[in-house]
Design an enzyme around this catalytic site. Sequence first.
Site, PDB file in Angstrom:
ATOM      1  N   LYS A 188     -38.086 -35.697 -37.870  1.00  0.00           N
ATOM      2  CA  LYS A 188     -39.102 -34.751 -37.990  1.00  0.00           C
ATOM      3  C   LYS A 188     -39.903 -35.222 -39.255  1.00  0.00           C
ATOM      4  O   LYS A 188     -39.352 -35.183 -40.317  1.00  0.00           O
ATOM      5  CB  LYS A 188     -38.569 -33.291 -38.244  1.00  0.00           C
TER       6      LYS A 188
ATOM      7  N   HIS B 209     -35.350 -38.728 -33.523  1.00  0.00           N
ATOM      8  CA  HIS B 209     -34.981 -37.163 -33.969  1.00  0.00           C
ATOM      9  C   HIS B 209     -35.373 -36.904 -35.143  1.00  0.00           C
ATOM     10  O   HIS B 209     -34.690 -36.031 -35.914  1.00  0.00           O
ATOM     11  CB  HIS B 209     -33.299 -37.246 -33.561  1.00  0.00           C
TER      12      HIS B 209
ATOM     13  N   LYS C  68     -29.666 -30.693 -42.879  1.00  0.00           N
ATOM     14  CA  LYS C  68     -28.482 -31.926 -42.755  1.00  0.00           C
ATOM     15  C   LYS C  68     -28.607 -32.717 -44.204  1.00  0.00           C
ATOM     16  O   LYS C  68     -29.642 -33.248 -44.628  1.00  0.00           O
ATOM     17  CB  LYS C  68     -29.060 -33.052 -41.712  1.00  0.00           C
TER      18      LYS C  68
ATOM     19  N   HIS D 169     -29.615 -25.983 -39.202  1.00  0.00           N
ATOM     20  CA  HIS D 169     -30.113 -27.281 -38.916  1.00  0.00           C
ATOM     21  C   HIS D 169     -30.088 -28.335 -40.165  1.00  0.00           C
ATOM     22  O   HIS D 169     -30.243 -29.490 -39.933  1.00  0.00           O
ATOM     23  CB  HIS D 169     -31.710 -27.305 -38.482  1.00  0.00           C
TER      24      HIS D 169
HETATM   25  C1  GNV Z   1     -30.096 -30.762 -28.507  1.00  0.00           C
HETATM   26  C2  GNV Z   1     -30.220 -30.441 -30.824  1.00  0.00           C
HETATM   27  C3  GNV Z   1     -30.236 -30.686 -34.686  1.00  0.00           C
HETATM   28  C4  GNV Z   1     -30.388 -30.083 -33.207  1.00  0.00           C
HETATM   29  C5  GNV Z   1     -30.495 -28.658 -33.040  1.00  0.00           C
HETATM   30  C6  GNV Z   1     -30.190 -29.027 -30.544  1.00  0.00           C
HETATM   31  C7  GNV Z   1     -30.501 -28.667 -29.282  1.00  0.00           C
HETATM   32  C8  GNV Z   1     -30.345 -27.297 -28.857  1.00  0.00           C
HETATM   33  C9  GNV Z   1     -30.089 -29.507 -28.069  1.00  0.00           C
HETATM   34  C10 GNV Z   1     -30.082 -31.391 -29.705  1.00  0.00           C
HETATM   35  C11 GNV Z   1     -30.149 -30.909 -32.243  1.00  0.00           C
HETATM   36  N1  GNV Z   1     -30.374 -28.300 -31.796  1.00  0.00           N
HETATM   37  O1  GNV Z   1     -30.387 -31.729 -34.902  1.00  0.00           O
HETATM   38  O2  GNV Z   1     -30.425 -29.491 -35.581  1.00  0.00           O
HETATM   39  O3  GNV Z   1     -30.674 -26.873 -27.698  1.00  0.00           O
HETATM   40  O4  GNV Z   1     -30.495 -26.500 -29.842  1.00  0.00           O
HETATM   41  O5  GNV Z   1     -30.041 -32.453 -32.335  1.00  0.00           O
END
Ligand code: GNV
Length: 598
Positions: free
Chosen positions: A485, A483, A254, A252
């Site tokens: 956190k 989006h 970034k 994850h």
């Molecule tokens: C939709 C994300 C991220 C991240 C990780 C998802 C998933 C999933 C679905 C968006 C997303 N996973 O930003 O790290 O199903 O894991 O934005």
Amino acid sequence: MSQESEHGKWTVSSSDDSGDEQPEPEKPSTSLLQEAGQEKARVPQYPCSEARKAALKRKSSPLKLSNGDFPRDDAPAQKHKTSPQALGWCLSSSDEEDVSQSRTREEDGTASVRQEGYCAPKEDRRLALSHKSADPPDALPDAWDLLNGGNPFRFFLTKVKGIKTKYNSGALHIKDILSPLFGTLVSSVQFNYCIDVEWLVKQYPKEFRDKPLLIVHGEKRESKAELHEQAHSFKHVSLCQAKLDIAFGTHHTKMMLLHYEEGLRVVIHTSNLIDDDWYQKTQGMWISPLYPRLPPGSVESAGESHTNFKSDLISYLMAYNSPTLKEWVDILKQHDLSETRVYLLGSTPGRYQGNAKEKWGHLRLRKLLKEHATQVPDENSWPVIGQFSSIGSMGADQSKWLCSEFRGSLATLGNGTKALTNPDIPIHLIYPTVDNVRQSLEGYPAGGSLPYSIQTAQKQLWLHSFFHKWSAEISGRSHAMPHIKTYMRVSPDFQKIAWFLVTSANLSKAAWGTFEKNGTQLMIRSYELGVLFLPSEFGLDTGYFHVKENMFSDEPASSFPVPYDLPPEKYESKDRPWIWNIPYTKAPDTHGNMWVPK
Ligand code: GNV
């Protein structure tokens, strides 16, 4: 297929009925499909989740209201003035286009025209980068000022298309971050989860577009092959696969490492490297100062910050155990990171015992808060706030993880914190409701990036009693779904914060870690990265920041720009948390569509 409800008549478009996975771009055949036709139908060329696929599919074959009109009764999208137009958005000249229009995705970039058109001669840029006093002429974008002016926290949001210009005044698009004004790029690394390589390459200015670019990702098997296939077209792009040895782990993190002729910059953020993540969402980032190169022959320990950031970032990079990233560790070692005022907080997959237990995840946060945060009066009444875009399985009740090990860590303040499971410490969780998503700029497809599943949600109904709505009038982003956190500790009157964290970590055990073997071991599945802001590093000895009352005013430097409204507002009895994989057909979203995941 057609159905009627109190909210009007809806149709499921034919391309959906056919179950076609790769719909052709739809031409608007009637005025009813206006918006549908304007959205560029597009199947992701990048590996990504089921939830996001559902969103992209819904955008290319929307489920439309069939009578061509919004329902007249109580459709909240009308009544609560949530259509962009009703809210008075898009009024400024720079936001002239309709928010629902298709973007020319290549060159849209939210960067303003003057930014797009301007490229300072190299010598001017050098000057601007090396001397604060060399004020850029009026023609320069404010991005440079933002980065070098009076913003001690270096915490930014991404630009949002379709909101008033003033709300984007402190915000940055990825093209701004990669602009020559920030440095003359030599090479870069992009750590991320979901990556559209072709799009990413286009975000770099033309003059840097062929500079070596390393992409660090966690894809395996078919999706790894797809990523390699995409990257293959670009000879300057190379890939590094992060090892993920524990089941259900994800990469994850970034982060950007930008190596310049003038030095090095680190960006730690929350956005995937896809167009949608930089369009109409609330995303956060921390952008480092320009780190100068150390004099040749400097000692190994040189260039460290008071927060130990350099050594912590090196440890994080070493955890990948990758020869390519080791080369970046060597570049990092050659730079002076001493101006850094934030603490690095990461997660890397593993099972940690002894000293290693406090290196990552919630135990790392616990250690930082124990050592560098200070007690405040009446601290047991200071709530913990968590705000996130996805949620993992947290067990049968709050005692299993949330209000034991997790809250125990987040409720630590200085060395004196005793009762780590003090049941009195409130915990407020912020996660969008179905109505938040429905009324958002993106409409229901925003829910493709809020992948809380029905399977997980129905096992933990107890959790939802902690939930609060998304509301961000303060940053003009109530309709830009989060989006980002963030986690923080806040005073009972919500005017002070003891610390603030922006991170990639959602509310999950996979991200933050969970005890095993009777608490002697911390198990973490995923890679995560964030930065922690503590008052002591910003010249405050009170133990807290004030919360900025207005994101866009010049309040004292000691005020922190929390990007959403405080106090958080509890879910009302009618509110439900957004769950991506169930249908919502009773009320239209801001584009007049409904949500029917297959
Ligand atoms: C939709 C994300 C991220 C991240 C990780 C998802 C998933 C999933 C679905 C968006 C997303 N996973 O930003 O790290 O199903 O894991 O934005």
